[in-house]
Design a protein around this motif. Structure first.
Motif, PDB file in Angstrom:
ATOM      1  N   THR A  64       0.831  -1.211   0.000  1.00 28.44           N
ATOM      2  CA  THR A  64       0.000   0.000   0.000  1.00 28.44           C
ATOM      3  C   THR A  64       0.856   1.247   0.000  1.00 28.44           C
ATOM      4  O   THR A  64       0.613   2.198  -0.759  1.00 28.44           O
ATOM      5  N   ASP A  65       1.887   1.264   0.842  1.00 29.94           N
ATOM      6  CA  ASP A  65       2.778   2.420   0.896  1.00 29.94           C
ATOM      7  C   ASP A  65       3.480   2.621  -0.449  1.00 29.94           C
ATOM      8  O   ASP A  65       3.649   3.752  -0.915  1.00 29.94           O
ATOM      9  N   THR A  66       3.862   1.527  -1.091  1.00 25.61           N
ATOM     10  CA  THR A  66       4.536   1.611  -2.388  1.00 25.61           C
ATOM     11  C   THR A  66       3.608   2.182  -3.448  1.00 25.61           C
ATOM     12  O   THR A  66       3.988   3.069  -4.223  1.00 25.61           O
ATOM     13  N   LEU A  67       2.387   1.693  -3.502  1.00 24.45           N
ATOM     14  CA  LEU A  67       1.443   2.134  -4.528  1.00 24.45           C
ATOM     15  C   LEU A  67       0.982   3.564  -4.317  1.00 24.45           C
ATOM     16  O   LEU A  67       0.864   4.337  -5.273  1.00 24.45           O
ATOM     17  N   LEU A  68       0.703   3.948  -3.084  1.00 22.81           N
ATOM     18  CA  LEU A  68       0.186   5.291  -2.821  1.00 22.81           C
ATOM     19  C   LEU A  68       1.264   6.358  -2.946  1.00 22.81           C
ATOM     20  O   LEU A  68       1.042   7.402  -3.553  1.00 22.81           O
ATOM     21  N   GLY A  69       2.431   6.095  -2.381  1.00 25.43           N
ATOM     22  CA  GLY A  69       3.473   7.097  -2.404  1.00 25.43           C
ATOM     23  C   GLY A  69       2.996   8.407  -1.815  1.00 25.43           C
ATOM     24  O   GLY A  69       2.148   8.446  -0.919  1.00 25.43           O
ATOM     25  N   THR A  70       3.524   9.512  -2.328  1.00 28.43           N
ATOM     26  CA  THR A  70       3.111  10.843  -1.903  1.00 28.43           C
ATOM     27  C   THR A  70       3.112  11.765  -3.116  1.00 28.43           C
ATOM     28  O   THR A  70       3.735  11.465  -4.135  1.00 28.43           O
ATOM     29  N   GLU A  71       2.414  12.880  -3.015  1.00 29.14           N
ATOM     30  CA  GLU A  71       2.408  13.834  -4.124  1.00 29.14           C
ATOM     31  C   GLU A  71       3.814  14.374  -4.360  1.00 29.14           C
ATOM     32  O   GLU A  71       4.240  14.555  -5.508  1.00 29.14           O
ATOM     33  N   ASP A  72       4.544  14.604  -3.276  1.00 31.70           N
ATOM     34  CA  ASP A  72       5.925  15.047  -3.392  1.00 31.70           C
ATOM     35  C   ASP A  72       6.772  14.028  -4.143  1.00 31.70           C
ATOM     36  O   ASP A  72       7.650  14.382  -4.940  1.00 31.70           O
ATOM     37  N   LEU A  73       6.504  12.756  -3.906  1.00 37.97           N
ATOM     38  CA  LEU A  73       7.233  11.678  -4.571  1.00 37.97           C
ATOM     39  C   LEU A  73       6.985  11.703  -6.074  1.00 37.97           C
ATOM     40  O   LEU A  73       7.913  11.553  -6.884  1.00 37.97           O
ATOM     41  N   ARG A  74       5.736  11.887  -6.471  1.00 44.82           N
ATOM     42  CA  ARG A  74       5.407  11.933  -7.897  1.00 44.82           C
ATOM     43  C   ARG A  74       6.035  13.152  -8.577  1.00 44.82           C
ATOM     44  O   ARG A  74       6.476  13.078  -9.728  1.00 44.82           O
ATOM     45  N   THR A  75       6.083  14.268  -7.868  1.00 50.69           N
ATOM     46  CA  THR A  75       6.738  15.455  -8.415  1.00 50.69           C
ATOM     47  C   THR A  75       8.234  15.204  -8.597  1.00 50.69           C
ATOM     48  O   THR A  75       8.818  15.561  -9.631  1.00 50.69           O
ATOM     49  N   ALA A  76       8.838  14.572  -7.607  1.00 53.08           N
ATOM     50  CA  ALA A  76      10.264  14.250  -7.688  1.00 53.08           C
ATOM     51  C   ALA A  76      10.554  13.312  -8.854  1.00 53.08           C
ATOM     52  O   ALA A  76      11.587  13.429  -9.521  1.00 53.08           O
ATOM     53  N   PHE A  77       9.642  12.404  -9.113  1.00 59.18           N
ATOM     54  CA  PHE A  77       9.794  11.455 -10.219  1.00 59.18           C
ATOM     55  C   PHE A  77       9.639  12.165 -11.560  1.00 59.18           C
ATOM     56  O   PHE A  77      10.395  11.920 -12.500  1.00 59.18           O
ATOM     57  N   ALA A  78       8.667  13.066 -11.643  1.00 56.17           N
ATOM     58  CA  ALA A  78       8.406  13.776 -12.898  1.00 56.17           C
ATOM     59  C   ALA A  78       9.564  14.684 -13.284  1.00 56.17           C
ATOM     60  O   ALA A  78       9.791  14.939 -14.478  1.00 56.17           O
ATOM     61  N   GLU A  79      10.298  15.170 -12.296  1.00 54.38           N
ATOM     62  CA  GLU A  79      11.384  16.112 -12.569  1.00 54.38           C
ATOM     63  C   GLU A  79      12.719  15.430 -12.822  1.00 54.38           C
ATOM     64  O   GLU A  79      13.725  16.104 -13.078  1.00 54.38           O
ATOM     65  N   THR A  80      12.751  14.111 -12.807  1.00 52.15           N
ATOM     66  CA  THR A  80      14.024  13.413 -12.961  1.00 52.15           C
ATOM     67  C   THR A  80      14.596  13.543 -14.363  1.00 52.15           C
ATOM     68  O   THR A  80      13.856  13.687 -15.343  1.00 52.15           O
ATOM     69  N   SER A  81      15.908  13.460 -14.432  1.00 53.94           N
ATOM     70  CA  SER A  81      16.583  13.376 -15.722  1.00 53.94           C
ATOM     71  C   SER A  81      16.858  11.932 -16.104  1.00 53.94           C
ATOM     72  O   SER A  81      17.348  11.653 -17.197  1.00 53.94           O
ATOM     73  N   SER A  82      16.540  10.995 -15.207  1.00 52.28           N
ATOM     74  CA  SER A  82      16.706   9.573 -15.506  1.00 52.28           C
ATOM     75  C   SER A  82      15.609   9.118 -16.465  1.00 52.28           C
ATOM     76  O   SER A  82      14.443   9.468 -16.296  1.00 52.28           O
ATOM     77  N   PRO A  83      15.948   8.316 -17.485  1.00 59.16           N
ATOM     78  CA  PRO A  83      14.907   7.813 -18.383  1.00 59.16           C
ATOM     79  C   PRO A  83      14.043   6.779 -17.677  1.00 59.16           C
ATOM     80  O   PRO A  83      14.552   5.805 -17.129  1.00 59.16           O
ATOM     81  N   THR A  84      12.727   6.987 -17.643  1.00 57.34           N
ATOM     82  CA  THR A  84      11.830   6.058 -16.958  1.00 57.34           C
ATOM     83  C   THR A  84      10.793   5.437 -17.882  1.00 57.34           C
ATOM     84  O   THR A  84      10.388   4.296 -17.671  1.00 57.34           O
TER      85      THR A  84
END
Length: 418
Positions: A312-332
């Motif tokens: 559950t913690d993995t799937l939900l994450g946090t809004e801050d987490l999603r923002t951090a992911f969206a701003e990455t320079s790593s190819p996802t």
């Protein structure tokens, strides 16, 4: 330590195939070495469970289903039966379970159900489960600082990072993971762990190498995919539990999960396990691991492996987490997704998550459809965006068929499919 390290030069079989420390992960050698890693690198054994978890079998012709094919940008460029997709993406093993029952299982000629395959960074997710379990037991805390737990890292860039920063790959440590750049930090680390010929300008052990990495930005910021984070996480787990990683994998995952076969993990010259990508295991045991995650940390027979809140913690994450992911320079290749607890969550607002490794290792868990899948491969290159989209789409098509859910193989392709 669970099993003694096998420290040896390359085996005669490896020499006959022209395998060296510097080419074993490259084509065509990797089609053999990924299945015979103990003939190439030093490893320690991880025993099978004393109570193996049975897998019920209920086969269905799922690989005849038609799946989309992609170009590297995530655009659909055609369709093909899944069996053809598997053949053309260098698949060594492919398994799908529905409600815990094995629905399809296929292997390349070089592999069988009892053959161990290198998991690469799927290993990271195993370490993530252990770290969260230690937090659940009170032996480790999400807010613990790395330098407080590991004195050897107090002068390194990791010192002020928290366990949570490391779990989600959000430390501020400088580490380049650009594949096929011989001077990238990821390859320098491979020289340190003897995955490549040692270099005079690189430390000769994993821990000594990690201690050299500097901090370049604040901790807790943007997500950057870095294998160094997981090796620090494994070190944190060993310090918290007072034992080595191979033993932790056996006692906290392989034994309670009900693993049927022995696994192994590579080690450096002093016996430190490579937590970022060194595990080898059979496809069926990887499927058991996936099923345990689908059941939120509980094996199908009811044995506790990971904490009940891990999934559950993995799937939900946090809004801050999603923002951090969206701003990455790593190819996802996962717009709208996030990374949590050493797990990839590719779609927003869904119950699907992945464990991934370079050269085509994929573990697929779809809680809503009650589908789990394993694809072990030997891609010629570390990354291939088209192959990644093809592989994820194949699992999504099967999950839609079995679970009667809507296809959503890749965010960029949803509009095209509809």
């Amino acid at each position: 330590m669970t099993g003694l390290a096998t420290i040896h030069p390359l085996s005669p079989g490896a020499h006959e195939r022209g395998v060296t420390l510097d080419n074993w992960a490259e084509p065509p050698q990797n089609r053999w070495t990924f299945l015979h890693l103990d003939e190439v690198l030093a490893t320690v054994r991880i025993p099978a469970s004393s109570r193996p978890e049975p897998l019920a079998v209920d086969m269905a012709p799922l690989t005849d289903l038609v799946s989309p094919r992609y170009d590297p940008t995530g655009r659909i460029v055609g369709h093909a039966p899944i069996w053809k997709v598997l053949a053309e993406t260098f698949t060594d093993a492919f398994l799908v379970l529905h409600h815990g029952r094995l629905k399809t299982e296929s292997y390349a000629e070089s592999m069988t159900a009892s053959t161990r395959h290198l998991l690469m960074s799927v290993t990271k997710t195993v370490v993530g489960v252990i770290a969260n379990a230690l937090v659940d037991e009170g032996l480790l805390g999400f807010h613990d600082r790395v330098g407080d737990v590991i004195p050897q890292l107090r002068q390194s860039g990791f010192a002020g990072a928290t366990v949570r920063d490391i779990l989600d790959m959000r430390s501020g440590v400088r580490f380049s993971e650009t594949y096929h750049d011989p001077d990238a930090d990821v390859y320098r680390m491979e020289h340190a762990i003897h995955w490549r010929t040692p270099r005079a300008d690189v430390p000769t052990t994993l821990h000594d190498f990690l201690a050299t990495l500097p901090q370049e930005r604040e901790h807790g910021g943007t997500f950057h995919y870095r294998s160094s984070e997981t090796n620090v996480l494994a070190w944190l787990c060993e310090r918290a539990a007072g034992t080595d990683l191979a033993t932790l994998i056996h006692e906290m995952v392989w034994e309670p999960m009900g693993a049927e076969d022995e696994a192994a993990i590579t080690v450096d010259s002093v016996g430190t396990a490579v937590g970022d990508g060194g595990m080898c295991a059979t496809a069926r045991d990887v499927a058991r691991f996936a099923e345990m995650l689908r059941h939120s940390g509980i094996s199908p027979s009811g044995r506790k492996v990971g904490p009940s809140w891990f999934t559950t913690d993995t799937l939900l994450g946090t809004e801050d987490l999603r923002t951090a992911f969206a701003e990455t320079s790593s190819p996802t290749g996962m717009p709208g997704g996030h990374y949590r607890n050493q797990v990839w969550v590719p779609f927003p607002d869904r119950t699907t998550f992945l464990a991934l490794g370079i050269h085509g290792q994929m573990v697929y868990v779809n809680q809503r459809a009650a589908v789990t899948g394993v694809k072990l491969s030997t891609w010629p290159t570390a990354r291939n965006a088209a192959y990644f989209y093809d592989s994820l789409a194949a699992f999504e098509i099967i999950a839609a068929h079995l679970g009667k859910t809507h296809f959503a193989a890749h965010p960029a392709a949803i509009r095209e499919h509809r």
